[in-house]
Design a protein around this motif. Structure first.
Motif, PDB file in Angstrom:
ATOM      1  N   VAL A   1       0.847  -1.194   0.000  1.00 27.82           N
ATOM      2  CA  VAL A   1       0.000   0.000   0.000  1.00 27.82           C
ATOM      3  C   VAL A   1       0.883   1.243   0.000  1.00 27.82           C
ATOM      4  CG1 VAL A   1      -1.945  -1.115   1.132  1.00 27.82           C
ATOM      5  CG2 VAL A   1      -0.181  -0.053   2.531  1.00 27.82           C
ATOM      6  N   ARG A   2       0.368   2.297  -0.616  1.00 25.00           N
ATOM      7  CA  ARG A   2       1.062   3.581  -0.679  1.00 25.00           C
ATOM      8  C   ARG A   2       0.109   4.652  -0.153  1.00 25.00           C
ATOM      9  NH1 ARG A   2       5.143   6.072  -4.444  1.00 25.00           N
ATOM     10  NH2 ARG A   2       5.379   4.006  -5.399  1.00 25.00           N
ATOM     11  N   PHE A   3       0.638   5.570   0.677  1.00 30.65           N
ATOM     12  CA  PHE A   3      -0.198   6.590   1.304  1.00 30.65           C
ATOM     13  C   PHE A   3       0.194   7.986   0.842  1.00 30.65           C
ATOM     14  CE2 PHE A   3      -0.259   3.043   4.353  1.00 30.65           C
ATOM     15  CZ  PHE A   3      -1.622   2.825   4.404  1.00 30.65           C
ATOM     16  N   GLY A   4      -0.619   8.960   1.275  1.00 38.37           N
ATOM     17  CA  GLY A   4      -0.417  10.345   0.862  1.00 38.37           C
ATOM     18  C   GLY A   4       0.813  11.003   1.436  1.00 38.37           C
ATOM     19  N   ASP A   5       1.508  10.344   2.357  1.00 40.24           N
ATOM     20  CA  ASP A   5       2.768  10.892   2.860  1.00 40.24           C
ATOM     21  C   ASP A   5       3.962  10.292   2.124  1.00 40.24           C
ATOM     22  OD1 ASP A   5       2.591   8.364   3.811  1.00 40.24           O
ATOM     23  OD2 ASP A   5       2.988   8.858   5.901  1.00 40.24           O
ATOM     24  N   ALA A   6       3.685   9.685   0.966  1.00 40.86           N
ATOM     25  CA  ALA A   6       4.697   9.065   0.101  1.00 40.86           C
ATOM     26  C   ALA A   6       5.285   7.807   0.705  1.00 40.86           C
ATOM     27  CB  ALA A   6       5.819  10.057  -0.229  1.00 40.86           C
TER      28      ALA A   6
ATOM     29  N   GLY B   1     -10.574  22.491  -1.991  1.00 43.20           N
ATOM     30  CA  GLY B   1     -10.766  22.121  -3.391  1.00 43.20           C
ATOM     31  C   GLY B   1     -11.532  20.812  -3.533  1.00 43.20           C
ATOM     32  N   LYS B   2     -11.427  20.199  -4.702  1.00 42.48           N
ATOM     33  CA  LYS B   2     -12.222  19.004  -4.974  1.00 42.48           C
ATOM     34  C   LYS B   2     -11.737  17.777  -4.219  1.00 42.48           C
ATOM     35  CE  LYS B   2      -9.587  17.987  -9.191  1.00 42.48           C
ATOM     36  NZ  LYS B   2      -9.662  17.798 -10.651  1.00 42.48           N
ATOM     37  N   GLY B   3     -10.536  17.849  -3.656  1.00 39.80           N
ATOM     38  CA  GLY B   3     -10.069  16.755  -2.803  1.00 39.80           C
ATOM     39  C   GLY B   3      -9.380  15.636  -3.570  1.00 39.80           C
ATOM     40  N   ILE B   4      -8.907  14.666  -2.798  1.00 34.03           N
ATOM     41  CA  ILE B   4      -8.156  13.533  -3.358  1.00 34.03           C
ATOM     42  C   ILE B   4      -8.866  12.249  -2.947  1.00 34.03           C
ATOM     43  CG2 ILE B   4      -5.926  12.345  -3.386  1.00 34.03           C
ATOM     44  CD1 ILE B   4      -4.682  15.009  -2.412  1.00 34.03           C
ATOM     45  N   ASP B   5      -9.271  11.460  -3.940  1.00 30.56           N
ATOM     46  CA  ASP B   5      -9.916  10.193  -3.602  1.00 30.56           C
ATOM     47  C   ASP B   5      -8.862   9.159  -3.216  1.00 30.56           C
ATOM     48  OD1 ASP B   5      -8.889   8.894  -5.997  1.00 30.56           O
ATOM     49  OD2 ASP B   5     -10.434   9.975  -7.110  1.00 30.56           O
ATOM     50  N   LYS B   6      -9.320   8.031  -2.669  1.00 28.95           N
ATOM     51  CA  LYS B   6      -8.415   7.020  -2.132  1.00 28.95           C
ATOM     52  C   LYS B   6      -7.515   6.428  -3.210  1.00 28.95           C
ATOM     53  CE  LYS B   6      -8.483   3.220   1.202  1.00 28.95           C
ATOM     54  NZ  LYS B   6      -7.774   4.029   2.204  1.00 28.95           N
ATOM     55  N   ASP B   7      -8.068   6.231  -4.397  1.00 22.60           N
ATOM     56  CA  ASP B   7      -7.269   5.656  -5.472  1.00 22.60           C
ATOM     57  C   ASP B   7      -6.165   6.606  -5.897  1.00 22.60           C
ATOM     58  OD1 ASP B   7      -6.810   3.578  -7.546  1.00 22.60           O
ATOM     59  OD2 ASP B   7      -7.399   5.196  -8.907  1.00 22.60           O
ATOM     60  N   THR B   8      -6.482   7.897  -5.984  1.00 24.39           N
ATOM     61  CA  THR B   8      -5.481   8.897  -6.352  1.00 24.39           C
ATOM     62  C   THR B   8      -4.432   9.042  -5.262  1.00 24.39           C
ATOM     63  OG1 THR B   8      -7.116  10.102  -7.675  1.00 24.39           O
ATOM     64  CG2 THR B   8      -5.138  11.301  -7.016  1.00 24.39           C
TER      65      THR B   8
ATOM     66  N   SER C   1      -3.201   6.865  -3.334  1.00 24.81           N
ATOM     67  CA  SER C   1      -2.211   5.783  -3.371  1.00 24.81           C
ATOM     68  C   SER C   1      -1.178   5.975  -4.485  1.00 24.81           C
ATOM     69  CB  SER C   1      -2.911   4.435  -3.556  1.00 24.81           C
ATOM     70  OG  SER C   1      -3.549   4.363  -4.819  1.00 24.81           O
ATOM     71  N   LYS C   2      -1.450   6.903  -5.429  1.00 23.47           N
ATOM     72  CA  LYS C   2      -0.528   7.120  -6.544  1.00 23.47           C
ATOM     73  C   LYS C   2       0.244   8.426  -6.430  1.00 23.47           C
ATOM     74  CE  LYS C   2      -3.628   4.589  -9.643  1.00 23.47           C
ATOM     75  NZ  LYS C   2      -4.525   4.690 -10.810  1.00 23.47           N
TER      76      LYS C   2
END
Length: 435
Positions: free
Chosen positions: A180-185, A375-382, A384-385
């Motif tokens: 898994v990859r998270f928003g903190d890189a 803003g429009k935000g970041i979904d879970k799939d995005t 992880s990338k």
């Protein structure tokens, strides 16, 4: 009268003699009976002693042995009783106790070694009990879960810990594994398995951090690709541009060649545009090492706010500062850090589009900052990338902005995260190292 008296006397004497004889006979009989009784008693005592030695004492010894087993006292031993069968039982029992003591010592040594190994392991280990409550956490797991302590979560269900990593662990099937990859890189490999203890299955989780290894592999790969592309494209465009410039100069001044000159100029501009495009990729590879010095964080934020204010006003976006006083002092390369702040705010503006809000906050303990936008935000799939090379949600994006931010923050030894929270705000959090 005299004769009668003598007859009576004789009769009494005869009776007395008969009584004496009968007494002697009775006495002799009683003595023989007593002697037999004594003999019987002696024989009974001897039989009891033999019974005690052969039956009771071995049973008593076995009972003592059972008590030693019950108390798990494997250091004590039974003594021999001088009875062949019982002594054989004692010998077997003592050998069994030696074996149990040796095995128990071996198990303790293994458990101690396993505890040391788990505590020293860089891989996080979470062990649950039969009710799926937390039984043990090693130091690596505490660190990966945000610095929690075992005493704060011991006996609690796994879901009681608030962490994106826990959500991924709970979704794992038994004997399942997932990266898994998270928003903190950060990148983790999570594994769920089980082991048997006292006849029951206990679940446990393994968390392996792959962040550094993946970053090194990614950096090595995209640096090689960018160098190769940059070299080939720049050499090619240089030759093409030179040729087109020569043709444009030759045809310049001829009225009938105006259209041709215009096409040539468009082609030249496209070549320069392509060269700049490739240069942007190459700049990510050539990020200089930061030259850090103590600087007031509020000063850097305020300077960046002035630079980006015009862009925000054009989009009707309010840019607020909530700065802690006195300003925290941090070790920064002001030039590099200003560039990543510009990139973050620019991304927030593009996410909002029109009419929104950006709030920049600073904190003193620990020294940190946060850039939040609605803003429009970041979904879970995005999410992880994020921070992966060449990934972008923008139509014409190159996927380099977040890579540049990641590289600069890594070189500053900063911790960071980017994710959208339930309140609708997307927050980019940066925590500075405390020297």
């Amino acid at each position: 009268m005299y004769i009668r008296g003598r007859f009576i006397l004789l009769t009494l004497l005869l009776a007395a003699g008969q009584t004496t004889i009968m007494y002697k006979v009775y006495y002799a009989t009683s003595m023989r009976t007593f002697i037999w009784l004594e003999l019987i008693v002696v024989i009974a005592v001897i039989l009891l002693i033999l019974f005690y030695k052969r039956v009771v004492k071995p049973i008593y010894l076995i009972g003592n042995g059972m008590e030693l087993l019950k108390e798990q006292d494997f250091s004590s031993r039974l003594g021999k009783v001088g009875q062949l069968d019982a002594d054989r039982v004692v010998e077997v029992f003592n050998r069994m106790m030696d074996q149990l003591k040796s095995e128990r010592l071996h198990v303790r040594e293994q458990n101690h070694f396993l505890d040391l190994l788990i505590n020293a392991s860089p891989m996080g280990v979470i062990i649950l009990d039969l009710d799926r409550r937390i039984l043990s956490l090693n130091p690596a797991a505490c660190r990966l879960l945000g610095g929690i302590r075992l005493k704060d979560c011991f006996g609690k269900p796994l879901t009681a810990i608030e962490s994106p990593l826990i959500e991924e662990l709970c979704a794992l099937p038994i004997f399942g594994s997932r990266t898994v990859r998270f928003g903190d890189a950060s990148i983790y490999k999570c594994t769920r398995s089980s082991f048997v203890d006292s006849g029951f299955n206990h679940s446990f989780y393994l968390i392996e951090s792959l962040t550094d290894e993946v970053f090194k592999a990614e950096r090595k790969a995209y640096e090689k690709v960018i160098r190769m592309i940059s070299h080939e494209v720049n050499n090619t465009t240089a030759g093409i541009t030179s040729t087109l410039d020569t043709l444009a100069s030759t045809f310049q001044g001829a009225p009938e060649m105006d259209d041709v000159c215009e096409v040539l100029q468009v082609s030249i501009d496209r070549c320069y545009s392509l060269s700049r495009f490739i240069t942007n990729f190459a700049d990510v590879v050539r990020i200089p090492e930061p030259c850090c010095r103590p600087i007031a964080l509020n000063q850097v934020v305020d300077s960046c706010k002035r630079f980006m204010e015009t862009l925000c006003q054009e989009k009707s976006i309010e840019l607020h500062l909530e700065l802690v006083e006195p300003s925290p002092m941090v070790m920064l390369d002001a030039v590099l850090f200003d560039q990543i702040l510009v990139n973050i705010i620019k991304n927030a503006v593009e996410s909002i589009g029109e009419e929104g809000q950006i709030v920049i906050q600073t904190y003193a303990d620990p020294p940190s900052m946060e850039i939040a936008d609605n803003g429009k935000g970041i979904d879970k799939d995005t999410e992880s990338k994020l921070f992966t090379p060449f990934f972008s949600t923008k139509p014409n994006g190159q996927g380099l902005g977040l890579i540049f931010i990641r590289e600069v923050l890594d070189r500053h030894r900063c911790l960071f995260s980017l994710r959208t929270y339930p309140d609708g705000f997307t927050r980019f959090k940066i925590a500075f190292p405390q020297n």
